[in-house]
Scaffold this motif. Sequence first.
Motif, PDB file in Angstrom:
ATOM      1  N   LEU A 363       0.779 -18.344  48.650  1.00 42.77           N
ATOM      2  CA  LEU A 363       0.203 -17.635  47.499  1.00 42.77           C
ATOM      3  C   LEU A 363       1.365 -17.138  46.641  1.00 42.77           C
ATOM      4  O   LEU A 363       1.849 -16.020  46.812  1.00 42.77           O
ATOM      5  CB  LEU A 363      -0.664 -16.463  47.965  1.00 42.77           C
ATOM      6  N   PRO A 364       1.842 -17.962  45.718  1.00 39.04           N
ATOM      7  CA  PRO A 364       3.106 -17.647  45.041  1.00 39.04           C
ATOM      8  C   PRO A 364       3.105 -16.349  44.258  1.00 39.04           C
ATOM      9  O   PRO A 364       4.074 -15.589  44.319  1.00 39.04           O
ATOM     10  CB  PRO A 364       3.332 -18.865  44.139  1.00 39.04           C
ATOM     11  N   ASP A 365       2.053 -16.085  43.515  1.00 37.51           N
ATOM     12  CA  ASP A 365       2.065 -14.878  42.688  1.00 37.51           C
ATOM     13  C   ASP A 365       1.956 -13.621  43.535  1.00 37.51           C
ATOM     14  O   ASP A 365       2.625 -12.621  43.268  1.00 37.51           O
ATOM     15  CB  ASP A 365       0.940 -14.942  41.650  1.00 37.51           C
ATOM     16  N   ALA A 366       1.102 -13.659  44.559  1.00 34.01           N
ATOM     17  CA  ALA A 366       0.982 -12.501  45.448  1.00 34.01           C
ATOM     18  C   ALA A 366       2.285 -12.265  46.188  1.00 34.01           C
ATOM     19  O   ALA A 366       2.749 -11.125  46.321  1.00 34.01           O
ATOM     20  CB  ALA A 366      -0.157 -12.728  46.438  1.00 34.01           C
ATOM     21  N   TYR A 367       2.899 -13.354  46.675  1.00 34.36           N
ATOM     22  CA  TYR A 367       4.184 -13.206  47.359  1.00 34.36           C
ATOM     23  C   TYR A 367       5.226 -12.610  46.439  1.00 34.36           C
ATOM     24  O   TYR A 367       5.945 -11.668  46.807  1.00 34.36           O
ATOM     25  CB  TYR A 367       4.684 -14.554  47.887  1.00 34.36           C
ATOM     26  N   PHE A 368       5.325 -13.148  45.232  1.00 39.90           N
ATOM     27  CA  PHE A 368       6.427 -12.713  44.375  1.00 39.90           C
ATOM     28  C   PHE A 368       6.268 -11.273  43.932  1.00 39.90           C
ATOM     29  O   PHE A 368       7.264 -10.566  43.754  1.00 39.90           O
ATOM     30  CB  PHE A 368       6.578 -13.640  43.174  1.00 39.90           C
ATOM     31  N   ALA A 369       5.034 -10.821  43.772  1.00 34.04           N
ATOM     32  CA  ALA A 369       4.824  -9.416  43.421  1.00 34.04           C
ATOM     33  C   ALA A 369       5.379  -8.511  44.529  1.00 34.04           C
ATOM     34  O   ALA A 369       6.036  -7.494  44.249  1.00 34.04           O
ATOM     35  CB  ALA A 369       3.344  -9.141  43.199  1.00 34.04           C
ATOM     36  N   ASN A 370       5.148  -8.888  45.786  1.00 31.98           N
ATOM     37  CA  ASN A 370       5.679  -8.108  46.899  1.00 31.98           C
ATOM     38  C   ASN A 370       7.197  -8.237  46.989  1.00 31.98           C
ATOM     39  O   ASN A 370       7.912  -7.265  47.242  1.00 31.98           O
ATOM     40  CB  ASN A 370       5.042  -8.548  48.212  1.00 31.98           C
ATOM     41  N   TYR A 371       7.686  -9.475  46.803  1.00 29.27           N
ATOM     42  CA  TYR A 371       9.129  -9.714  46.848  1.00 29.27           C
ATOM     43  C   TYR A 371       9.874  -8.815  45.867  1.00 29.27           C
ATOM     44  O   TYR A 371      10.915  -8.232  46.210  1.00 29.27           O
ATOM     45  CB  TYR A 371       9.411 -11.185  46.538  1.00 29.27           C
ATOM     46  N   LEU A 372       9.349  -8.671  44.664  1.00 25.24           N
ATOM     47  CA  LEU A 372      10.016  -7.834  43.661  1.00 25.24           C
ATOM     48  C   LEU A 372      10.078  -6.375  44.105  1.00 25.24           C
ATOM     49  O   LEU A 372      11.068  -5.682  43.838  1.00 25.24           O
ATOM     50  CB  LEU A 372       9.299  -7.961  42.323  1.00 25.24           C
ATOM     51  N   LYS A 373       9.049  -5.919  44.806  1.00 28.38           N
ATOM     52  CA  LYS A 373       9.056  -4.534  45.288  1.00 28.38           C
ATOM     53  C   LYS A 373      10.105  -4.354  46.386  1.00 28.38           C
ATOM     54  O   LYS A 373      10.807  -3.333  46.427  1.00 28.38           O
ATOM     55  CB  LYS A 373       7.664  -4.145  45.776  1.00 28.38           C
ATOM     56  N   PHE A 374      10.200  -5.339  47.267  1.00 31.05           N
ATOM     57  CA  PHE A 374      11.258  -5.294  48.282  1.00 31.05           C
ATOM     58  C   PHE A 374      12.631  -5.288  47.608  1.00 31.05           C
ATOM     59  O   PHE A 374      13.505  -4.482  47.949  1.00 31.05           O
ATOM     60  CB  PHE A 374      11.157  -6.505  49.211  1.00 31.05           C
ATOM     61  N   ARG A 375      12.820  -6.206  46.665  1.00 28.02           N
ATOM     62  CA  ARG A 375      14.129  -6.336  46.021  1.00 28.02           C
ATOM     63  C   ARG A 375      14.523  -5.060  45.294  1.00 28.02           C
ATOM     64  O   ARG A 375      15.680  -4.608  45.365  1.00 28.02           O
ATOM     65  CB  ARG A 375      14.138  -7.521  45.060  1.00 28.02           C
ATOM     66  N   GLU A 376      13.571  -4.481  44.586  1.00 25.07           N
ATOM     67  CA  GLU A 376      13.867  -3.258  43.838  1.00 25.07           C
ATOM     68  C   GLU A 376      14.338  -2.155  44.780  1.00 25.07           C
ATOM     69  O   GLU A 376      15.337  -1.465  44.502  1.00 25.07           O
ATOM     70  CB  GLU A 376      12.624  -2.803  43.081  1.00 25.07           C
ATOM     71  N   ALA A 377      13.652  -1.999  45.900  1.00 27.92           N
ATOM     72  CA  ALA A 377      14.018  -0.940  46.839  1.00 27.92           C
ATOM     73  C   ALA A 377      15.362  -1.224  47.503  1.00 27.92           C
ATOM     74  O   ALA A 377      16.189  -0.304  47.678  1.00 27.92           O
ATOM     75  CB  ALA A 377      12.924  -0.797  47.895  1.00 27.92           C
ATOM     76  N   ILE A 378      15.586  -2.484  47.878  1.00 27.63           N
ATOM     77  CA  ILE A 378      16.852  -2.843  48.533  1.00 27.63           C
ATOM     78  C   ILE A 378      18.026  -2.648  47.589  1.00 27.63           C
ATOM     79  O   ILE A 378      19.055  -2.052  47.946  1.00 27.63           O
ATOM     80  CB  ILE A 378      16.792  -4.292  49.056  1.00 27.63           C
ATOM     81  N   LYS A 379      17.891  -3.159  46.373  1.00 26.72           N
ATOM     82  CA  LYS A 379      18.993  -3.065  45.413  1.00 26.72           C
ATOM     83  C   LYS A 379      19.273  -1.608  45.020  1.00 26.72           C
ATOM     84  O   LYS A 379      20.426  -1.249  44.754  1.00 26.72           O
ATOM     85  CB  LYS A 379      18.677  -3.887  44.172  1.00 26.72           C
ATOM     86  N   ALA A 380      18.233  -0.781  44.987  1.00 23.34           N
ATOM     87  CA  ALA A 380      18.442   0.625  44.640  1.00 23.34           C
ATOM     88  C   ALA A 380      19.269   1.329  45.712  1.00 23.34           C
ATOM     89  O   ALA A 380      20.136   2.150  45.404  1.00 23.34           O
ATOM     90  CB  ALA A 380      17.100   1.324  44.456  1.00 23.34           C
ATOM     91  N   ALA A 381      19.011   1.004  46.971  1.00 27.39           N
ATOM     92  CA  ALA A 381      19.715   1.665  48.060  1.00 27.39           C
ATOM     93  C   ALA A 381      21.011   0.953  48.441  1.00 27.39           C
ATOM     94  O   ALA A 381      21.991   1.599  48.833  1.00 27.39           O
ATOM     95  CB  ALA A 381      18.793   1.763  49.277  1.00 27.39           C
TER      96      ALA A 381
END
Length: 810
Positions: A363-381
């Motif tokens: 499910l590409p769009d559902a996956y990518f929406a979650n991926y962006l949330k992971f990335r945002e949190a990882i990159k912030a920390a």
Amino acid sequence: MPRLLAGAVAALAALPLAGAQPAPTPDYTITVDSGTTGAAISDSLYGVFFEDINWAADGGLYAELVRNRSFEFSPADNASYNGLTGWTVTGTATTRDDASRINERNRTYLDINGSVVSSPFATVAGDFYDFSVWARADAATTLTVTLGSTRHIVNVRSGEWRKYSATLRATATTDAATLKVETAGPAKLDMVSLFPRKTFKNHGLRADLASKIAALRPGFLRFPGGCLVNTGSMYGYDAASGYPRARSYQWKDTVGPVETRATNANFWGYNQSYGLGYYEYFQFAEDIGAAPLPVVPALVTGCGQNRATDDPALLQRHIQDTLDLIEFANGPVTSTWGKLRAQMGHPKPFGLTMIAVGNEENLPDAYFANYLKFREAIKAAYPTITVIGNSGPDDQGATFDRLWELNRSAGSDMVDEHYYNSPSWFLQNNARYDSYDRNGPKVFLGEYASQDAKFANSLAEAAYMTGLERNADVVRMASYAPLLANIDHVQWRPDLIWFDADESWGTTSYQTQKLFMNNVGDRVVPSSVAGAVVQPKPITGRVGLSTWATAARYDDVKVTGTDGTVLYSDDFADGNADGWTSLSNRGTWSVQDGAYVQSDTAATNTMVAAATDITATDYDITLKATKTGGAEGFLIPFGIKDSDNWYWWNLGGWNNTQGAIEKASGSADAKEQLLTRPDTVVTGQTYNLTIQVRGTKVTLIRDGEVWGTFDDNKVTEPFAQVITKDLRSRELIVKVVNAQDKAALTKVDLDGLRVASTGRMTVLTGDPGEQNTRSAEPIQPVTSTVRGLGSTFTRSFPANSITFLRIPLR
């Protein structure tokens, strides 16, 4: 000598000798462009991917010899399991899950007055083995622990759970050893363990398997999956006990003392103890000099499933778990998770630099929406951590295209591609990455293999790897998959290293990967090759019918030429299917009510083929198809040469979620996907299907609408090469793959580069149908000294060979 005479002598010397044969014309010419600087090659270009598939961990890389050591196996995990799976008992023995348990994660224990004997394992005479057990008794008692003819008495004190240990020495070399624990009175037992004293770097991993992996000199270690990462990840924890409500892989379940770790059902159908957990993965990566690359679930399923979480709190918990994972790997000993790492024996940070989010999501769009949330949190920390997305389970198709579009738009650091294809696909796609955007996300080829275990597969993989190296500015990492397989417990083929209880052996692909991974180089030397390629052929052959876990009716099968000539026709009105033959010996086929019916909803690949061989290059296939029951849709084979070489139109595949055109080349199990798209078939509905073949181009029509098109027009390149430079040893590494049944006379023009006349040559060669097995490993590297090299030289590369020439620069 007078000048005139000297000139005459020189002229005569230049003339060919009487009867001399002219130099043969090279089949191929490799030309270096020494004026152009090639791409730098990452130190982590090649690595390994470990997933607990094929019993790769327990009973494999993890050196524990006792199966179901904590009595946690359950029919909830596998219908054939119970708490005593792997054990034989005498006397009174019951597994219990109650308040007397050792802890909330390790819930089941054995209440016994008698003895238990483990399932067999291997020992070596004279070697030492470390035994341990957690035991509890209301009254003091003893345990008699027996390994072969060696016995040890363990005194168990009354009261609470305690850990007891002993050292045993094996008296026999055997793969049928057992461990027996006998109680002198009532006792409770848990975590009955036996480890060989000799493990890889004394860190608990089976020495021969870990050594074979280390010999590859991998640049990275991807873990722990794979499909077992994202499947089951929708579920959280029970608030009271902290124990998973469902069988899901969570990294926090796998760290801390082993007696506190869960035993969970594996996606691949068996249980895993988590004795090989995240700490051990990080430790192993460090031991073999590889960068650790953990994969965390994105809460969108893949691997044939389609589900995304709708629980924001659960998603946030997984994101926090990922941040905690980075702290566990890199945090100071004063941090919560860094402190746990230190308590486990590694106060120094592991130096984690990258992390992958998700695996093969459908499910590409559902996956990518979650991926962006992971990335945002990882990159912030942790802004320096490389966060890796993915492109789904295939090398092309709607999901692949959409995920690459999303990754490019979001500026992802790296994209994980996965594909398993036929040898012909690899020989046709050497230039796959030539056209990738040099400024876009980099590629991590996390899983790939040619779908069989013969040397022909390794030759095709080697040819493809030259393209990976040529594009080292785009392809930053690549790993063959899967890594390990227990020969008695296989869920997936092919695999890189095989093993049983006491032996292990590398496949022909292992030898190929080892050759490449030990001779990478630091920079690409730009070069090109000229020579013959194999042109595509029109799609001809028999037409067929098939199903996969589905019952279906077929009728009015007809093949017509473009001028209207009927080349084949069968409407089954005469009540028989004369001329139709089974190519799989599966399924139940019969003519019913004027249609050809396959009625077995459990059978897979039930292919039957019509008698007539279609030799025309332009033709149309038409038929009617009706699904009558089962899990999937239709399979319409065409271009059938034999049972291992064909195309089929797959409608409603993958549990009635996707459609594809698949091609088998040399093996029915080695299919490549030429076209994929979402697709569903409705039970009871009759579909009018048309396959229009025009040479190599095919148009697929369902109920009058074009479903898809493809053109199987790629040339096959059986000869491939790449040249790299090793800056440390000051050598050129000329890598040549000749994946054809004849030697290739080749001129190599190094464009004036000054090199030594003598070099070192390593060759893998043999019958393309050969395999390395437990009984024999015929495909092995042969290294020799070679002379006659220079700025320009000619060599004949053997048929079916992989050749590496290391030539010193002068």
